[in-house]
Design a protein around this motif. Structure first.
Motif, PDB file in Angstrom:
ATOM      1  N   LEU A 110       7.231  16.118 -15.646  1.00  0.00           N
ATOM      2  CA  LEU A 110       8.522  16.278 -16.318  1.00  0.00           C
ATOM      3  C   LEU A 110       8.397  16.126 -17.837  1.00  0.00           C
ATOM      4  CD1 LEU A 110      10.764  14.310 -13.827  1.00  0.00           C
ATOM      5  CD2 LEU A 110      10.914  16.759 -14.335  1.00  0.00           C
ATOM      6  N   ASP A 111       7.587  15.176 -18.259  1.00  0.00           N
ATOM      7  CA  ASP A 111       7.400  14.922 -19.687  1.00  0.00           C
ATOM      8  C   ASP A 111       6.037  14.246 -19.860  1.00  0.00           C
ATOM      9  OD1 ASP A 111       7.422  14.232 -22.340  1.00  0.00           O
ATOM     10  OD2 ASP A 111       9.205  12.958 -22.220  1.00  0.00           O
ATOM     11  N   PRO A 112       5.053  14.968 -20.401  1.00  0.00           N
ATOM     12  CA  PRO A 112       3.719  14.383 -20.561  1.00  0.00           C
ATOM     13  C   PRO A 112       3.702  13.102 -21.402  1.00  0.00           C
ATOM     14  CG  PRO A 112       3.629  16.747 -20.881  1.00  0.00           C
ATOM     15  CD  PRO A 112       5.081  16.378 -20.764  1.00  0.00           C
ATOM     16  N   GLU A 113       4.715  12.912 -22.222  1.00  0.00           N
ATOM     17  CA  GLU A 113       4.795  11.696 -23.036  1.00  0.00           C
ATOM     18  C   GLU A 113       5.375  10.515 -22.256  1.00  0.00           C
ATOM     19  OE1 GLU A 113       3.666  11.460 -26.244  1.00  0.00           O
ATOM     20  OE2 GLU A 113       2.895  13.485 -25.873  1.00  0.00           O
ATOM     21  N   TRP A 114       5.976  10.817 -21.106  1.00  0.00           N
ATOM     22  CA  TRP A 114       6.598   9.768 -20.291  1.00  0.00           C
ATOM     23  C   TRP A 114       5.518   9.106 -19.460  1.00  0.00           C
ATOM     24  CZ3 TRP A 114      11.286  10.811 -16.556  1.00  0.00           C
ATOM     25  CH2 TRP A 114      11.832   9.581 -16.157  1.00  0.00           C
ATOM     26  N   ALA A 144      11.270  13.228  -7.830  1.00  0.00           N
ATOM     27  CA  ALA A 144      10.938  11.964  -8.507  1.00  0.00           C
ATOM     28  C   ALA A 144      12.033  10.928  -8.259  1.00  0.00           C
ATOM     29  CB  ALA A 144      10.738  12.206  -9.998  1.00  0.00           C
ATOM     30  N   THR A 145      13.273  11.371  -8.226  1.00  0.00           N
ATOM     31  CA  THR A 145      14.387  10.457  -7.944  1.00  0.00           C
ATOM     32  C   THR A 145      14.264   9.885  -6.536  1.00  0.00           C
ATOM     33  OG1 THR A 145      15.845  11.632  -9.475  1.00  0.00           O
ATOM     34  CG2 THR A 145      16.903  10.279  -7.786  1.00  0.00           C
ATOM     35  N   ALA A 175       0.838  -1.207   0.000  1.00  0.00           N
ATOM     36  CA  ALA A 175       0.000   0.000   0.000  1.00  0.00           C
ATOM     37  C   ALA A 175       0.872   1.255   0.000  1.00  0.00           C
ATOM     38  CB  ALA A 175      -0.931  -0.006   1.210  1.00  0.00           C
ATOM     39  N   GLU A 176       1.939   1.235   0.777  1.00  0.00           N
ATOM     40  CA  GLU A 176       2.861   2.379   0.811  1.00  0.00           C
ATOM     41  C   GLU A 176       3.524   2.576  -0.551  1.00  0.00           C
ATOM     42  OE1 GLU A 176       6.904   3.730   3.202  1.00  0.00           O
ATOM     43  OE2 GLU A 176       5.629   2.158   4.053  1.00  0.00           O
ATOM     44  N   ARG A 177       3.944   1.463  -1.169  1.00  0.00           N
ATOM     45  CA  ARG A 177       4.577   1.562  -2.489  1.00  0.00           C
ATOM     46  C   ARG A 177       3.595   2.060  -3.536  1.00  0.00           C
ATOM     47  NH1 ARG A 177       6.673  -3.823  -5.202  1.00  0.00           N
ATOM     48  NH2 ARG A 177       4.424  -4.096  -5.354  1.00  0.00           N
ATOM     49  N   THR A 178       2.359   1.629  -3.455  1.00  0.00           N
ATOM     50  CA  THR A 178       1.341   2.074  -4.412  1.00  0.00           C
ATOM     51  C   THR A 178       1.142   3.579  -4.323  1.00  0.00           C
ATOM     52  OG1 THR A 178       0.237  -0.063  -4.342  1.00  0.00           O
ATOM     53  CG2 THR A 178      -1.072   1.810  -5.118  1.00  0.00           C
ATOM     54  N   ARG A 179       1.086   4.109  -3.086  1.00  0.00           N
ATOM     55  CA  ARG A 179       0.964   5.559  -2.922  1.00  0.00           C
ATOM     56  C   ARG A 179       2.173   6.278  -3.518  1.00  0.00           C
ATOM     57  NH1 ARG A 179      -1.041   3.747   1.936  1.00  0.00           N
ATOM     58  NH2 ARG A 179       0.950   4.050   2.996  1.00  0.00           N
ATOM     59  N   ALA A 180       3.365   5.733  -3.286  1.00  0.00           N
ATOM     60  CA  ALA A 180       4.582   6.337  -3.821  1.00  0.00           C
ATOM     61  C   ALA A 180       4.597   6.271  -5.347  1.00  0.00           C
ATOM     62  CB  ALA A 180       5.813   5.647  -3.238  1.00  0.00           C
ATOM     63  N   ILE A 181       4.167   5.172  -5.913  1.00  0.00           N
ATOM     64  CA  ILE A 181       4.124   5.036  -7.372  1.00  0.00           C
ATOM     65  C   ILE A 181       3.158   6.050  -7.971  1.00  0.00           C
ATOM     66  CG2 ILE A 181       3.337   3.523  -9.241  1.00  0.00           C
ATOM     67  CD1 ILE A 181       4.656   1.193  -7.729  1.00  0.00           C
ATOM     68  N   ASN A 182       2.033   6.259  -7.324  1.00  0.00           N
ATOM     69  CA  ASN A 182       1.074   7.249  -7.820  1.00  0.00           C
ATOM     70  C   ASN A 182       1.673   8.650  -7.818  1.00  0.00           C
ATOM     71  OD1 ASN A 182      -0.869   5.307  -8.284  1.00  0.00           O
ATOM     72  ND2 ASN A 182      -1.858   5.594  -6.300  1.00  0.00           N
ATOM     73  N   ARG A 183       2.397   9.002  -6.759  1.00  0.00           N
ATOM     74  CA  ARG A 183       3.080  10.305  -6.730  1.00  0.00           C
ATOM     75  C   ARG A 183       4.152  10.374  -7.806  1.00  0.00           C
ATOM     76  NH1 ARG A 183       3.247   9.211  -1.292  1.00  0.00           N
ATOM     77  NH2 ARG A 183       5.501   8.979  -1.345  1.00  0.00           N
ATOM     78  N   LEU A 184       4.895   9.292  -7.962  1.00  0.00           N
ATOM     79  CA  LEU A 184       5.961   9.246  -8.963  1.00  0.00           C
ATOM     80  C   LEU A 184       5.399   9.425 -10.370  1.00  0.00           C
ATOM     81  CD1 LEU A 184       8.860   8.727  -9.892  1.00  0.00           C
ATOM     82  CD2 LEU A 184       8.354   6.267  -9.777  1.00  0.00           C
ATOM     83  N   ARG A 185       4.309   8.748 -10.671  1.00  0.00           N
ATOM     84  CA  ARG A 185       3.712   8.873 -12.006  1.00  0.00           C
ATOM     85  C   ARG A 185       3.300  10.324 -12.280  1.00  0.00           C
ATOM     86  NH1 ARG A 185       2.739   4.026 -14.484  1.00  0.00           N
ATOM     87  NH2 ARG A 185       1.254   4.911 -15.942  1.00  0.00           N
ATOM     88  N   TRP A 186       2.809  11.000 -11.257  1.00  0.00           N
ATOM     89  CA  TRP A 186       2.434  12.398 -11.438  1.00  0.00           C
ATOM     90  C   TRP A 186       3.670  13.243 -11.750  1.00  0.00           C
ATOM     91  CZ3 TRP A 186      -1.444  15.087 -12.837  1.00  0.00           C
ATOM     92  CH2 TRP A 186      -1.394  16.483 -12.715  1.00  0.00           C
ATOM     93  N   HIS A 187       4.747  13.022 -11.013  1.00  0.00           N
ATOM     94  CA  HIS A 187       5.981  13.777 -11.261  1.00  0.00           C
ATOM     95  C   HIS A 187       6.548  13.466 -12.650  1.00  0.00           C
ATOM     96  CE1 HIS A 187       6.112  15.662  -7.418  1.00  0.00           C
ATOM     97  NE2 HIS A 187       6.399  14.568  -6.734  1.00  0.00           N
TER      98      HIS A 187
END
Length: 164
Positions: free
Chosen positions: A40-44, A75-76, A24-36
Motif C-alpha cells: 500500500l505504501d512502501p514508506e509505511w 490488510a484490514t 505463531a498464528e499471529r506472527t504469520r498474520a503479522i508477516n502477511r500484514l506487513r507485506w500488504h
C-alpha cells in the motif's frame, strides 16, 4: 512412576501450548500484514515487534479506513484478526499468571522466573515426584552436565537428551 500430567499442571500445560499456537498464528498474520502495508505504501513500515499491541493495531486500522483498495480491505481483515488474537493471548496470559501464582509461588519467586516460565516448567515436568533424584530431573530437562574429554582435558557440556 509413570508420567503423570493431571490437574493444575495439565491445565497450565494446555494453556501454555495454546498460547504458543496463537502467537505463531499471529506472527504469520503479522508477516502477511506487513507485506500488504508495504504494498500500500512502501514508506509505511511499522516498528519491528510493534504489531503485537492492540493500540498499534488500532492505529493501523484507522489509517487503513482511509483507503479503499482490495489490498487495504485484506490488510484490514488481517489487522482485525491480529487484534483478536492479541486480545485472546492477553486473556490467556492473565489466566496463566493467576494459575501459576497459585501452583508455584516459590518458583515465581526465583529471579528470572515469571509466571509463563513457571507454567512451562510445571507443564513439562508433569509431577516432580516421578523423578527419583535431582540428577534424574536434570537429565530429563537437559541440564545434566556430561563429561567431554579433549586431549587430557576434562570439560562438561549440557545433555541434549531429555524433554527439551
Amino acid at each position: 512412576m509413570k508420567h503423570a500430567l493431571d490437574g493444575p499442571d495439565r491445565h497450565l500445560r494446555l494453556l501454555v501450548d495454546h498460547r504458543e499456537d496463537l502467537i505463531a498464528e499471529r506472527t504469520r498474520a503479522i508477516n502477511r500484514l506487513r507485506w500488504h502495508l508495504h504494498e500500500l505504501d512502501p514508506e509505511w513500515d511499522p516498528t519491528a515487534r510493534s504489531l503485537d499491541r492492540v493500540s498499534n493495531l488500532d492505529r493501523v486500522l484507522q489509517r487503513l479506513a482511509e483507503l479503499t483498495s482490495l489490498v487495504a480491505r485484506l490488510a484490514t481483515a488481517i489487522t482485525e484478526r491480529c487484534r483478536n488474537l492479541t486480545e485472546e493471548i492477553n486473556t490467556i496470559e492473565a489466566e496463566i499468571q493467576q494459575r501459576a501464582e497459585i501452583a508455584a509461588p516459590a518458583l515465581i519467586g526465583l529471579p528470572g522466573c515469571a509466571a509463563l516460565t513457571a507454567a512451562k516448567i510445571l507443564g513439562e515436568t508433569a509431577g516432580i515426584t516421578r523423578f527419583h533424584s535431582a540428577a534424574a530431573y536434570a537429565r530429563h530437562n537437559g541440564t545434566a552436565p556430561l563429561p567431554v574429554w579433549s586431549s587430557n582435558r576434562a570439560r562438561h557440556r549440557l545433555s541434549r537428551t531429555g524433554n527439551c
